[in-house]
Structure formats: C-alpha cells, structure tokens
Motif scaffolding. Structure first.
Motif, PDB file in Angstrom:
ATOM      1  N   ASP A  41      44.811  42.980  42.233  1.00  0.00           N
ATOM      2  CA  ASP A  41      44.128  43.529  43.406  1.00  0.00           C
ATOM      3  C   ASP A  41      42.608  43.450  43.262  1.00  0.00           C
ATOM      4  OD1 ASP A  41      46.509  44.115  44.622  1.00  0.00           O
ATOM      5  OD2 ASP A  41      46.517  46.235  44.029  1.00  0.00           O
ATOM      6  N   GLN A  42      42.146  43.371  42.015  1.00  0.00           N
ATOM      7  CA  GLN A  42      40.704  43.380  41.760  1.00  0.00           C
ATOM      8  C   GLN A  42      40.152  42.021  41.329  1.00  0.00           C
ATOM      9  OE1 GLN A  42      39.397  46.997  39.457  1.00  0.00           O
ATOM     10  NE2 GLN A  42      41.600  47.323  39.291  1.00  0.00           N
ATOM     11  N   TYR A  43      40.992  41.187  40.702  1.00  0.00           N
ATOM     12  CA  TYR A  43      40.500  39.934  40.127  1.00  0.00           C
ATOM     13  C   TYR A  43      41.455  38.777  40.412  1.00  0.00           C
ATOM     14  CZ  TYR A  43      37.645  43.067  37.228  1.00  0.00           C
ATOM     15  OH  TYR A  43      36.787  44.032  36.789  1.00  0.00           O
ATOM     16  N   THR A  44      40.886  37.593  40.449  1.00  0.00           N
ATOM     17  CA  THR A  44      41.671  36.373  40.288  1.00  0.00           C
ATOM     18  C   THR A  44      41.369  35.851  38.894  1.00  0.00           C
ATOM     19  OG1 THR A  44      39.896  35.027  41.262  1.00  0.00           O
ATOM     20  CG2 THR A  44      41.640  35.806  42.737  1.00  0.00           C
ATOM     21  N   ASP A  45      42.404  35.373  38.221  1.00  0.00           N
ATOM     22  CA  ASP A  45      42.259  34.966  36.818  1.00  0.00           C
ATOM     23  C   ASP A  45      42.954  33.627  36.643  1.00  0.00           C
ATOM     24  OD1 ASP A  45      42.282  34.678  34.044  1.00  0.00           O
ATOM     25  OD2 ASP A  45      42.540  36.818  33.703  1.00  0.00           O
ATOM     26  N   GLU A  46      42.195  32.614  36.304  1.00  0.00           N
ATOM     27  CA  GLU A  46      42.755  31.292  36.085  1.00  0.00           C
ATOM     28  C   GLU A  46      42.515  30.884  34.645  1.00  0.00           C
ATOM     29  OE1 GLU A  46      42.638  28.637  39.928  1.00  0.00           O
ATOM     30  OE2 GLU A  46      40.631  29.427  39.551  1.00  0.00           O
ATOM     31  N   GLY A  47      43.581  30.473  33.973  1.00  0.00           N
ATOM     32  CA  GLY A  47      43.423  30.070  32.586  1.00  0.00           C
ATOM     33  C   GLY A  47      44.698  29.461  32.044  1.00  0.00           C
ATOM     34  N   ARG A  48      44.757  29.353  30.734  1.00  0.00           N
ATOM     35  CA  ARG A  48      45.934  28.759  30.106  1.00  0.00           C
ATOM     36  C   ARG A  48      46.151  29.362  28.727  1.00  0.00           C
ATOM     37  NH1 ARG A  48      44.585  23.206  27.032  1.00  0.00           N
ATOM     38  NH2 ARG A  48      42.500  23.719  26.278  1.00  0.00           N
ATOM     39  N   SER A  49      47.416  29.411  28.336  1.00  0.00           N
ATOM     40  CA  SER A  49      47.790  29.855  26.998  1.00  0.00           C
ATOM     41  C   SER A  49      47.960  28.635  26.101  1.00  0.00           C
ATOM     42  CB  SER A  49      49.110  30.637  27.036  1.00  0.00           C
ATOM     43  OG  SER A  49      49.000  31.764  27.861  1.00  0.00           O
ATOM     44  N   ILE A  50      47.459  28.748  24.893  1.00  0.00           N
ATOM     45  CA  ILE A  50      47.598  27.673  23.907  1.00  0.00           C
ATOM     46  C   ILE A  50      48.380  28.244  22.727  1.00  0.00           C
ATOM     47  CG2 ILE A  50      46.383  26.058  22.413  1.00  0.00           C
ATOM     48  CD1 ILE A  50      43.956  26.361  24.320  1.00  0.00           C
ATOM     49  N   TYR A  79      44.463  32.650  24.635  1.00  0.00           N
ATOM     50  CA  TYR A  79      44.408  32.475  26.091  1.00  0.00           C
ATOM     51  C   TYR A  79      42.950  32.299  26.471  1.00  0.00           C
ATOM     52  CZ  TYR A  79      44.599  33.425  31.095  1.00  0.00           C
ATOM     53  OH  TYR A  79      44.473  33.332  32.454  1.00  0.00           O
ATOM     54  N   GLU A  80      42.662  31.276  27.265  1.00  0.00           N
ATOM     55  CA  GLU A  80      41.306  31.008  27.715  1.00  0.00           C
ATOM     56  C   GLU A  80      41.296  30.912  29.236  1.00  0.00           C
ATOM     57  OE1 GLU A  80      40.389  27.348  25.749  1.00  0.00           O
ATOM     58  OE2 GLU A  80      39.676  28.350  23.924  1.00  0.00           O
ATOM     59  N   GLY A  81      40.367  31.604  29.867  1.00  0.00           N
ATOM     60  CA  GLY A  81      40.293  31.563  31.317  1.00  0.00           C
ATOM     61  C   GLY A  81      39.015  32.204  31.833  1.00  0.00           C
ATOM     62  N   ARG A  82      38.993  32.435  33.164  1.00  0.00           N
ATOM     63  CA  ARG A  82      37.864  33.111  33.800  1.00  0.00           C
ATOM     64  C   ARG A  82      38.413  34.083  34.826  1.00  0.00           C
ATOM     65  NH1 ARG A  82      33.218  31.275  32.037  1.00  0.00           N
ATOM     66  NH2 ARG A  82      32.104  32.710  33.397  1.00  0.00           N
ATOM     67  N   ALA A  83      37.837  35.285  34.846  1.00  0.00           N
ATOM     68  CA  ALA A  83      38.225  36.320  35.801  1.00  0.00           C
ATOM     69  C   ALA A  83      37.107  36.482  36.821  1.00  0.00           C
ATOM     70  CB  ALA A  83      38.484  37.636  35.080  1.00  0.00           C
ATOM     71  N   SER A 102      31.930  35.375  37.920  1.00  0.00           N
ATOM     72  CA  SER A 102      33.135  35.360  37.096  1.00  0.00           C
ATOM     73  C   SER A 102      32.757  35.597  35.640  1.00  0.00           C
ATOM     74  CB  SER A 102      33.862  34.027  37.237  1.00  0.00           C
ATOM     75  OG  SER A 102      33.050  32.963  36.755  1.00  0.00           O
ATOM     76  N   ALA A 103      33.729  36.038  34.866  1.00  0.00           N
ATOM     77  CA  ALA A 103      33.502  36.328  33.452  1.00  0.00           C
ATOM     78  C   ALA A 103      34.496  35.553  32.608  1.00  0.00           C
ATOM     79  CB  ALA A 103      33.636  37.816  33.183  1.00  0.00           C
ATOM     80  N   GLN A 104      34.037  35.102  31.453  1.00  0.00           N
ATOM     81  CA  GLN A 104      34.911  34.382  30.532  1.00  0.00           C
ATOM     82  C   GLN A 104      35.967  35.323  29.962  1.00  0.00           C
ATOM     83  OE1 GLN A 104      33.018  32.985  26.953  1.00  0.00           O
ATOM     84  NE2 GLN A 104      34.688  31.610  26.411  1.00  0.00           N
ATOM     85  N   VAL A 105      37.174  34.815  29.823  1.00  0.00           N
ATOM     86  CA  VAL A 105      38.259  35.541  29.170  1.00  0.00           C
ATOM     87  C   VAL A 105      38.722  34.702  27.985  1.00  0.00           C
ATOM     88  CG1 VAL A 105      40.557  36.521  29.395  1.00  0.00           C
ATOM     89  CG2 VAL A 105      39.002  36.552  31.346  1.00  0.00           C
ATOM     90  N   LYS A 106      38.742  35.295  26.821  1.00  0.00           N
ATOM     91  CA  LYS A 106      39.218  34.585  25.633  1.00  0.00           C
ATOM     92  C   LYS A 106      39.934  35.583  24.738  1.00  0.00           C
ATOM     93  CE  LYS A 106      37.924  31.290  22.027  1.00  0.00           C
ATOM     94  NZ  LYS A 106      36.821  30.572  21.351  1.00  0.00           N
ATOM     95  N   ASP A 107      41.258  35.465  24.696  1.00  0.00           N
ATOM     96  CA  ASP A 107      42.083  36.416  23.957  1.00  0.00           C
ATOM     97  C   ASP A 107      42.898  35.710  22.886  1.00  0.00           C
ATOM     98  OD1 ASP A 107      41.255  38.362  25.820  1.00  0.00           O
ATOM     99  OD2 ASP A 107      42.935  37.890  27.149  1.00  0.00           O
ATOM    100  N   LYS A 108      43.360  36.478  21.926  1.00  0.00           N
ATOM    101  CA  LYS A 108      44.368  36.002  20.975  1.00  0.00           C
ATOM    102  C   LYS A 108      45.581  36.918  21.107  1.00  0.00           C
ATOM    103  CE  LYS A 108      41.755  38.314  17.286  1.00  0.00           C
ATOM    104  NZ  LYS A 108      40.549  38.498  18.118  1.00  0.00           N
ATOM    105  N   ILE A 168      51.406  41.652  22.555  1.00  0.00           N
ATOM    106  CA  ILE A 168      50.154  42.330  22.189  1.00  0.00           C
ATOM    107  C   ILE A 168      49.018  41.324  22.111  1.00  0.00           C
ATOM    108  CG2 ILE A 168      50.636  42.138  19.702  1.00  0.00           C
ATOM    109  CD1 ILE A 168      49.233  44.893  19.404  1.00  0.00           C
ATOM    110  N   TYR A 169      47.843  41.742  22.568  1.00  0.00           N
ATOM    111  CA  TYR A 169      46.683  40.840  22.513  1.00  0.00           C
ATOM    112  C   TYR A 169      45.402  41.641  22.362  1.00  0.00           C
ATOM    113  CZ  TYR A 169      44.962  41.994  27.195  1.00  0.00           C
ATOM    114  OH  TYR A 169      44.442  42.659  28.273  1.00  0.00           O
ATOM    115  N   ASN A 170      44.344  40.963  21.969  1.00  0.00           N
ATOM    116  CA  ASN A 170      42.999  41.529  22.022  1.00  0.00           C
ATOM    117  C   ASN A 170      41.998  40.409  22.231  1.00  0.00           C
ATOM    118  OD1 ASN A 170      42.205  40.544  19.299  1.00  0.00           O
ATOM    119  ND2 ASN A 170      43.701  42.062  18.615  1.00  0.00           N
ATOM    120  N   SER A 171      40.795  40.790  22.612  1.00  0.00           N
ATOM    121  CA  SER A 171      39.795  39.807  23.010  1.00  0.00           C
ATOM    122  C   SER A 171      39.026  39.264  21.818  1.00  0.00           C
ATOM    123  CB  SER A 171      38.817  40.438  24.003  1.00  0.00           C
ATOM    124  OG  SER A 171      37.796  39.514  24.350  1.00  0.00           O
ATOM    125  N   ASP A 172      38.635  37.987  21.918  1.00  0.00           N
ATOM    126  CA  ASP A 172      37.732  37.385  20.935  1.00  0.00           C
ATOM    127  C   ASP A 172      36.274  37.666  21.270  1.00  0.00           C
ATOM    128  OD1 ASP A 172      39.827  36.353  19.554  1.00  0.00           O
ATOM    129  OD2 ASP A 172      39.458  34.259  20.070  1.00  0.00           O
TER     130      ASP A 172
END
Length: 283
Positions: free
Chosen positions: A85-94, A111-115, A123-129, A148-152
């Motif tokens: 409802d607040q963001y669109t998020d486009e990315g991909r899981s590796i 996971y790498e993407g942008r919100a 937009s803001a970078q998204v980079k998680d493990k 489970i995940y957290n941000s890089d």
C-alpha cells in the motif's frame, strides 16, 4: 544364534543406503530455485495473496528485522499488503546456496531491488541477505516454513564505516574544549556562518553572545558532554546530548545542565553546526 544375528546385522547395514534421504537431488534444488522466482514475481507485482499462498506454509514464520516474527499466512499477508500500500518494490533474489536432504531444504542468498514510495519521492536501494527453510508438501511442491532476512545497508542515520558520525562527535568535543580554553579559532571553524541558537524556546542573539565571549564576559570553567548520539543523512547530521556547563557571566557564577540538539551541515568536507536547540534541565 550368533550366525543369525550376524545375518540380520549385515542385512540392516546393506539397507541403510536405501533408507537414507536423497541429498541435493538436482530436481529438488531446481524446485527451490523455481519457488524463489515465483516469490520474486509476486513481490514485484505487489500481489500479497500470491506472495503468501504460492510461497509459505500455513504455519510459516517470517522474521523481518526490528519487529516480532509474523506467524501464519494471515499475518504475513497483512504485513505484505501494508507494505504494498505504501511502496512498489522491484528486484530479484539471487540464491547463493541450496541444500536439500529428503523433504527439507535450506536456501541462502541475497535480494537486490529498489523501493519507491507511492506517495511520491525518491526510490531507495534495497539489499538484503536471507536464509529460508523449505519443506516438501504433499503435492510435491516446496514451501517456506521459516524465512529470515536482514539488510546489508546501514541503518537510517548511519554510515557504513561510521567516519562521519565520529567526525561530528569530535566537533562537539572540540567545541567543549575550545569553550574552556577560549579558543576562538576552533569555535569559528566549527560553527557555520548561518548559525542560529534557540534556548528554552527563545532565539539567542548569537552576535552579542560571540562578542561577549570574545571580550571575556563569559568564563567557562568546565564543559562536559555526555549521552552523545549522532545520526547522519548525507551532508546533514543531527547530534543529541546533555551538557553540564559551569562558569561565570560578568562575574556572576552559573552552573547549568542542558539537553541539546545540534543540526550540522557538511561543507567543503568539514562538519559545522548550523543550528542549536537547548532546553535547561530543571533540578
């Protein structure tokens, strides 16, 4: 009897390989990778129902950072929809590693993407493990039961190496020392030309204060900074702290404690205070 026992034992040993679960079967590894692709498609499409029903078991636990775990499809669906409802998020899981043993599997990856905020803005970078545990379902599909995940990326208000935070802290310490030593050069170097100050809701006459300080009307005997915290946002920063200041003003002694919020800008590679808000701590 011994011969019979030996035959039974040998037979059991020979049967062990047949009973052992299959490990890292290529078809199972590929199925986990396909499940990840299904999640990517649903997430990038902002489809909360597809995210949940196509990826998670009924009792799955999704463990996002800085909040309690989401347990069950309903909780995961509600949280996902709130995000969409607040963001669109486009990315991909590796997927970096997939390990399968029988009906259980675990995948590790990034996971790498942008919100992008739907209300507008950058937009803001998204980079998680992440690490996700899967279980084979009755129909042969694989679904996640722990995720489970957290941000890089650094937390908001922090930098990757902490150098700017330390630089701002050092400015505060230098100002405290310079006030006691009456080092005007350090004070003027640390304070921006636009500097303003508000004490207990009243704007200070900064020019008058500096003139009186230079003339010796203010004599600072001690200046202690404690509880110092700094948050950096690009070329801007906020420092919060408490200060204990003792000295004299035109011969009259004073001793006061303050809660301080200082606003900084980074100019020509140097951090300077541009505004200070102070509140006297009542004893």
């Amino acid at each position: 009897m011994k011969t019979v026992a030996s035959v039974v034992l040998v037979s059991a040993v020979l049967l062990l390989p047949a009973c052992a679960p299959k490990v890292n079967a290529p078809a199972d590894v590929q199925a986990i990778k396909d499940a990840s692709l299904t999640w990517d498609k649903a997430w990038s499409g902002s489809n909360a129902e597809a995210v949940v029903s196509g990826f998670y078991t009924a009792d799955a636990a999704k463990m996002d950072p800085n909040q309690p775990a989401l347990v069950g499809q309903q909780a995961i669906r509600a949280a996902s929809q709130k995000y969409f409802d607040q963001y669109t998020d486009e990315g991909r899981s590796i997927l970096e590693d997939v390990r399968v043993s029988g009906d259980l599997a675990v995948a590790k990856g990034i996971y790498e993407g942008r919100a992008t905020p739907k209300a507008g803005g950058s937009s803001a970078q998204v980079k998680d493990k992440f690490v996700t545990a899967f279980q084979r379902q009755a129909d042969g599909s694989w679904k996640a039961f722990w995720d489970i995940y957290n941000s890089d990326l650094p937390m908001p208000g922090t930098t990757a190496d902490g150098a700017d935070e330390q630089a701002v802290m050092q400015v505060e310490r230098d100002l405290a020392t310079a006030s006691v030593k009456r080092d005007i050069a350090v004070i003027e170097r640390s304070v921006a030309k636009e500097y303003t100050s508000v004490a207990d809701g009243k704007a200070d006459d900064v020019m008058k204060m500096m003139a009186e300080f230079k003339a010796g009307a203010y004599q600072i005997e001690s200046y202690t900074v404690s509880n110092l915290k700094v948050h950096v946002f690009g070329d801007a920063a906020i420092a919060t702290m408490t200060q204990a200041v003792k000295g004299t003003y035109k011969g009259t002694a004073f001793s006061k404690d303050y809660r301080i919020t200082d606003f900084f800008i980074k100019r020509d590679g140097r951090w300077q205070v541009v505004n200070e808000q102070s509140t006297t701590i009542k004893q």
